[in-house]
Motif scaffolding. Structure first.
Motif, PDB file in Angstrom:
ATOM      1  N   ILE A 144       0.731  -1.311   0.072  1.00 23.15           N
ATOM      2  CA  ILE A 144      -0.032  -0.035   0.036  1.00 23.15           C
ATOM      3  C   ILE A 144       0.792   1.349  -0.078  1.00 23.15           C
ATOM      4  CG2 ILE A 144      -1.596   1.471   1.303  1.00 23.15           C
ATOM      5  CD1 ILE A 144      -3.108  -1.103   2.144  1.00 23.15           C
ATOM      6  N   SER A 145       1.811   1.280   0.813  1.00 23.21           N
ATOM      7  CA  SER A 145       2.708   2.508   1.048  1.00 23.21           C
ATOM      8  C   SER A 145       3.330   2.625  -0.243  1.00 23.21           C
ATOM      9  CB  SER A 145       3.618   2.479   2.304  1.00 23.21           C
ATOM     10  OG  SER A 145       4.561   1.452   2.109  1.00 23.21           O
ATOM     11  N   SER A 146       4.057   1.510  -0.792  1.00 25.84           N
ATOM     12  CA  SER A 146       4.543   1.749  -2.297  1.00 25.84           C
ATOM     13  C   SER A 146       3.766   2.159  -3.249  1.00 25.84           C
ATOM     14  CB  SER A 146       5.260   0.117  -2.616  1.00 25.84           C
ATOM     15  OG  SER A 146       6.145  -0.179  -1.399  1.00 25.84           O
ATOM     16  N   LEU A 147       2.582   1.667  -3.231  1.00 25.23           N
ATOM     17  CA  LEU A 147       1.777   2.404  -4.272  1.00 25.23           C
ATOM     18  C   LEU A 147       1.514   3.787  -4.238  1.00 25.23           C
ATOM     19  CD1 LEU A 147      -0.968  -0.661  -4.708  1.00 25.23           C
ATOM     20  CD2 LEU A 147       0.611   0.058  -6.340  1.00 25.23           C
ATOM     21  N   LEU A 148       1.411   4.253  -2.931  1.00 28.15           N
ATOM     22  CA  LEU A 148       1.141   5.459  -2.563  1.00 28.15           C
ATOM     23  C   LEU A 148       2.289   6.367  -2.927  1.00 28.15           C
ATOM     24  CD1 LEU A 148      -0.426   5.597   1.046  1.00 28.15           C
ATOM     25  CD2 LEU A 148      -1.675   5.742  -1.277  1.00 28.15           C
ATOM     26  N   TYR A 149       3.466   5.789  -2.720  1.00 25.04           N
ATOM     27  CA  TYR A 149       4.981   6.435  -3.166  1.00 25.04           C
ATOM     28  C   TYR A 149       4.955   6.416  -4.722  1.00 25.04           C
ATOM     29  CZ  TYR A 149      10.050   6.499  -3.590  1.00 25.04           C
ATOM     30  OH  TYR A 149      11.262   6.855  -3.767  1.00 25.04           O
ATOM     31  N   ALA A 150       4.554   5.620  -5.372  1.00 27.35           N
ATOM     32  CA  ALA A 150       4.651   5.551  -6.834  1.00 27.35           C
ATOM     33  C   ALA A 150       3.643   6.448  -7.481  1.00 27.35           C
ATOM     34  CB  ALA A 150       4.290   4.089  -7.374  1.00 27.35           C
TER      35      ALA A 150
END
Length: 203
Positions: A144-150
């Protein structure tokens, strides 16, 4: 115990990041100034709302940081080599991305190493991921946090940058969940950027 109530600070922080990154990518001529200002704001927001984890000794986070940074570069180099061999259309995008956003003078390298890299790790892993982890499992929180970062990198106009941020986010996200050390992530990210931009650029 997994919390159920909405995390307002998390939501506000993410929205602030989106707004600031939108303006950061609007004008190439002021990109480096805006990106620096954006990360200073996000660093400030993070440290006002969350403690920075540092559960490793200097030797541990330095060694793990160096080796993990090199490992991530190898992963990116391998991906680039596959794209090159298969002659995929991403190749032109990578070249254009380097030309548009890669640091080109000494002050940009200085802010990259001392503000941008620490800021990204403090905000996206030390604040966003840490708070998401309070609500769900480690793996779910990392993705989730990686998708938000992307997602904030989509404003660049380059899908390949968002994909790169997703891969880096997952890599550093698991590293953070494992070692709980923001300094370790900062060292890893710095080593990765130094190799990517100075020692062995992909382009």
């Amino acid at each position: 115990m997994i919390k159920k109530l909405p995390d307002i600070r998390l939501i506000v922080g993410f929205l602030i990041a989106h707004v600031l990154m939108y303006f950061t990518f609007m004008d190439r001529s002021i990109f480096w100034y805006m990106f620096t200002a954006t990360m200073l704001c996000l660093i400030s927001y993070s440290i006002l709302n969350e403690e920075i984890d540092d559960e490793q000794t200097f030797g541990t986070y330095f060694i793990y940081g160096v080796f993990s940074g090199l490992l991530l570069y190898v992963i990116f180099w391998t991906g680039y080599a596959i794209i090159d061999i298969l002659n995929l259309p991403f190749l032109n995008s990578i070249s254009s991305l380097y030309g548009r956003y890669a640091p080109s003078n000494i002050w940009q390298y200085i802010v990259l190493l001392f503000i941008l890299v620490p800021g990204e790790e403090i905000f996206w892993r030390g604040f966003i991921q840490k708070r998401v982890m309070k609500y769900t499992t480690v793996t779910t929180a990392v993705f989730i946090s990686s998708l938000l970062y992307a997602s904030v990198n989509l404003y660049s106009g380059y899908w390949i940058l968002a994909i790169a941020a997703l891969v880096g986010g997952i890599f550093w996200g698991y590293l953070y969940a494992w070692k709980r050390s923001i300094p370790l992530l900062i060292v890893s990210h710095i080593v990765f950027d130094l190799v990517l931009f100075i020692i062995f650029p992909l382009i």
